[in-house]
Design a protein around this motif. Structure first.
Motif, short mmCIF file in Angstrom:
data_model
loop_
_atom_site.label_atom_id
_atom_site.label_comp_id
_atom_site.label_asym_id
_atom_site.label_seq_id
_atom_site.Cartn_x
_atom_site.Cartn_y
_atom_site.Cartn_z
N THR A 230 1.01 -1.20 0.17
CA THR A 230 0.23 -0.29 -0.59
C THR A 230 0.87 1.11 -0.07
OG1 THR A 230 0.05 0.29 2.78
CG2 THR A 230 -1.40 -1.26 1.86
N GLY A 231 -0.23 2.59 -0.62
CA GLY A 231 1.04 3.34 -0.15
C GLY A 231 1.41 3.73 -1.67
N ASN A 232 2.09 5.60 -1.79
CA ASN A 232 1.82 6.00 -3.26
C ASN A 232 3.18 6.36 -3.70
OD1 ASN A 232 1.94 7.39 -5.78
ND2 ASN A 232 0.29 9.04 -5.07
N SER A 233 4.11 5.64 -4.16
CA SER A 233 5.76 5.32 -3.89
C SER A 233 6.22 7.20 -4.41
CB SER A 233 5.79 4.54 -5.12
OG SER A 233 5.33 4.85 -6.58
N LYS A 234 5.24 7.58 -4.71
CA LYS A 234 5.97 8.94 -5.63
C LYS A 234 5.92 9.76 -4.14
CE LYS A 234 1.83 12.20 -5.67
NZ LYS A 234 0.92 13.29 -6.55
N TYR A 235 5.69 9.54 -2.76
CA TYR A 235 6.03 9.90 -1.47
C TYR A 235 7.27 9.61 -1.43
CZ TYR A 235 1.60 12.14 -1.94
OH TYR A 235 0.49 12.31 -2.32
N LEU A 236 7.17 8.29 -1.19
CA LEU A 236 8.83 7.46 -0.99
C LEU A 236 10.04 7.97 -1.67
CD1 LEU A 236 7.87 4.04 -0.52
CD2 LEU A 236 8.46 5.79 1.59
N GLN A 237 9.90 8.62 -2.82
CA GLN A 237 10.25 8.84 -4.03
C GLN A 237 11.18 10.27 -3.88
OE1 GLN A 237 12.18 7.83 -6.64
NE2 GLN A 237 13.48 9.48 -6.92
N GLN A 238 9.87 10.35 -3.00
CA GLN A 238 10.20 12.55 -3.02
C GLN A 238 11.14 12.78 -1.37
OE1 GLN A 238 6.73 15.17 -2.69
NE2 GLN A 238 6.60 14.97 -0.48
N ALA A 239 11.10 11.86 -0.99
CA ALA A 239 11.30 11.60 0.73
C ALA A 239 13.23 11.39 0.29
CB ALA A 239 10.80 10.85 1.66
N LEU A 240 13.26 10.62 -0.63
CA LEU A 240 14.48 10.08 -1.01
C LEU A 240 15.25 11.41 -1.43
CD1 LEU A 240 14.77 6.52 -1.73
CD2 LEU A 240 15.91 7.53 -0.18
N GLN A 241 14.25 12.36 -2.13
CA GLN A 241 15.79 12.83 -2.71
C GLN A 241 15.47 13.75 -1.81
OE1 GLN A 241 12.41 14.61 -5.97
NE2 GLN A 241 13.53 13.19 -7.20
N TYR A 242 14.73 14.39 -0.79
CA TYR A 242 14.85 15.35 0.09
C TYR A 242 16.60 14.88 0.61
CZ TYR A 242 10.61 17.85 -0.42
OH TYR A 242 9.72 18.77 -0.39
N MET A 243 15.70 13.78 1.69
CA MET A 243 17.23 13.49 2.43
C MET A 243 18.17 13.07 1.72
SD MET A 243 15.03 10.74 4.03
CE MET A 243 13.94 9.15 3.30
#
Length: 574
Positions: A230-243
């Motif tokens: 579950t969950g929207n993968s674009k938000y994980l990708q966005q978090a990785l870019q921030y970090m």
């Protein structure tokens, strides 16, 4: 990985009984109304107890989709909660503080924040316990009743909810979990049996952390080494870019890392995420301002950019609500058949000795690129936070700066007084088995370090229940049906829970083991004819009398032997 998709409208309040009646088959409902009218016209007190025709049990979930309806007067099957204890507590403000609509999400974070907020909520569900089928179903029902609705209805949705689920669990449990979590684009259900990802924190035997972090999960998903359903993968990708510092911006904000623990059978006030983030931003800003002032006045050395090694601190709540239903393990089969179960009682626990696991939060400021890994001490178990210094309020740092004894990091804060921050459910399905001693008539919480007793204020349980409905989105009918499942499967749940006790070496381990034994003995007594607390206490007294008699007999025998030896000696001398 599921994408966001459409999500159903958030229901801030549980379905009322009247609304629930609308799902009753029409002929049955008509017969009910006609019968009620005919009886009421006679002005005779009555009990109407009937069941819907057909099987209304959802076998896949274990919950009755709509249990037997009961309109009850004195002597009916649902007893009112037993009210004991304590003093009155005023939570009128909390009662009137209904949760407003969502204001911020991962898509639209707070625009005026001085920091990029990366807030993770970590929930662990049966990781490494795949063979415990009855325990898994019981914990799912507790999750559905007390955890899920409180996160689904958070006013602030600007967070990542990591829910770790063992892939070896019964497929129906996994499917039910997925059907709930798929509704939230920021809820990431991770299938894993890696127990290191579900640790209990430093200070517990063999624990090296307090669970997995967002960056680790995101990277493992990106590599394809972890399954996420579950969950929207674009938000994980966005978090990785921030970090990783990969976002195209000329002036990136520092990252405010927030990690909150939430057990699967507990919940959070619908405003809790907003409270946490607001407090984290405010106190972190005060921390940074204090250090800047200290450096200019005292030649205080401070790193050029913030780092989690130096900026971290703990956050927990002051007051919380607890849900108990001791009928689940106390009443006998005869009492259950005669009087049924209540939906449990709710009470306020104010200023407990330790931070609770639910809502226990780590906060720290860092700069990208970052691994988002806190230092080892920051992963200490929630019950050990008090070993660190309490944080000092640095808002008026110029007035108290001369003391130079201000703790603004590597410390802990207890916030939100007078506001019920989190919800703890206390059941036979918990690892710690807190308050599961059948001999205990009170609901007091006793500190393992100094025997301080913290009462549970249950004299206004209806007010506490109203708070749970209004501010935690808990459905009281679900609490009742969950109680039914726990009672009807209590032996199997307890058997499953024998190997799931609080970690060895931690204070709750012995208490959990003791309570498991006492519960088994109580149920054996009930089956053999002893069916109430009085019988249990009588048995306890009989055992004490037996021990006292044995000691008296031993003393009497010893005296006789001593007297005989002295007599023999006297005769020998003569």
């Amino acid at each position: 990985m599921k994408s966001n998709g459409s999500t159903p409208e958030r229901n801030k309040r549980p379905r009322s009984l009247l609304a629930s009646l609308m799902i009753v088959p029409t002929p049955t409902l008509v017969r009910l109304l006609l019968f009620s009218i005919s009886i009421s016209s006679l002005s005779i007190p009555f009990i109407l107890h009937f069941s819907l025709s057909g099987d209304c049990t959802d076998n896949s979930s274990g919950r009755q989709s709509f249990p037997s309806l009961q309109f009850l007067s004195k002597g009916g099957t649902v007893r009112p909660p037993r009210i004991r204890n304590a003093r009155s507590v005023n939570y009128q403000a909390a009662r009137n503080n209904a949760s407003p609509p969502v204001v911020h999400t991962l898509e639209h974070p707070p625009p005026d924040s001085p920091y990029t907020i990366i807030h993770t909520i970590l929930t662990r569900f049966m990781v490494g316990q795949a063979s415990k089928h009855h325990l898994a179903r019981a914990r799912y029902l507790l999750f559905e009743t007390f955890c899920w609705p409180t996160i689904w209805n958070q006013r602030q949705q600007n967070f990542y909810w990591l829910v770790l689920v063992d892939p070896g669990l019964d497929r129906s449990v996994i499917a039910d979990m997925q059907s709930l979590l798929v509704q939230m684009p920021n809820a990431f259900m991770v299938l894993t049996n890696n127990t290191a990802w579900a640790a209990d924190g430093i200070g517990v035997q063999n624990a090296s952390s307090y669970g997995v972090g967002l960056r680790t999960v995101a990277e493992e998903f990106q590599k394809g080494t972890v399954e996420m359903v579950t969950g929207n993968s674009k938000y994980l990708q966005q978090a990785l870019q921030y970090m990783s510092g990969q976002l195209p911006t000329t002036n990136p904000k520092p990252i405010l890392a927030i990690e909150t623990l939430l057990d699967a059978d507990d919940g959070m006030n619908n405003n809790a995420v907003e409270w946490i983030q607001t407090t984290a931003v405010q106190k972190t800003k005060e921390q940074q301002d204090h250090w800047k002032s200290s450096r200019s006045l005292f030649d205080f050395s401070m790193p050029a950019s913030p780092h989690l090694n130096t900026t971290w601190w703990f956050l927990c709540g002051t007051d919380h609500i607890e849900w108990h239903n001791r009928d689940i393990f106390r009443i006998s089969a005869e009492e259950y058949a005669r009087s049924g179960l209540t939906g449990g009682l709710a009470g306020i626990r104010s200023k407990p000795t330790f931070c609770t696991s639910a809502g226990f939060t780590r906060v720290g400021l860092t700069q990208a690129p970052t691994t988002m890994t806190f230092p080892k001490d920051a992963y200490s178990n929630h019950a050990l936070a008090f070993y660190f210094a309490p944080c000092t309020d640095a808002a008026n740092h110029f007035a108290i700066l001369q003391a130079r004894n201000i703790s603004v990091s590597q410390c802990w804060r207890r916030e939100f007084p007078g506001r019920p921050f989190i919800l703890k459910s206390r059941t036979i399905g918990s690892d710690s088995m807190d308050n599961m001693n059948p001999r205990d008539q009170s609901y007091r919480d006793v500190s393992w370090i100094n025997d301080t007793q913290i009462p549970l204020l249950i004299n206004e349980t209806e007010i506490a229940w109203e708070i749970l409905v209004q501010n935690f989105s808990v459905n009281r009918l679900d609490a009742w049906t969950t109680s039914l499942y726990l009672y009807e499967h209590r032996k199997q749940i307890l058997q499953d829970n024998k190997d799931s006790r609080c970690s060895p070496g931690f204070p709750c381990y012995k208490a959990a083991k003791k309570n498991l034994v006492l519960l088994e003995r109580l149920w054996m007594r009930q089956e053999s004819g002893g069916n109430d607390q009085k019988d249990l206490i009588g048995s306890r007294r009989s055992k004490m009398h037996e021990i006292a008699f044995q000691k008296l007999q031993q003393q009497h025998t010893a005296q006789r032997e001593k007297l005989g030896n002295e007599t023999n000696g006297t005769v020998h001398k003569e």
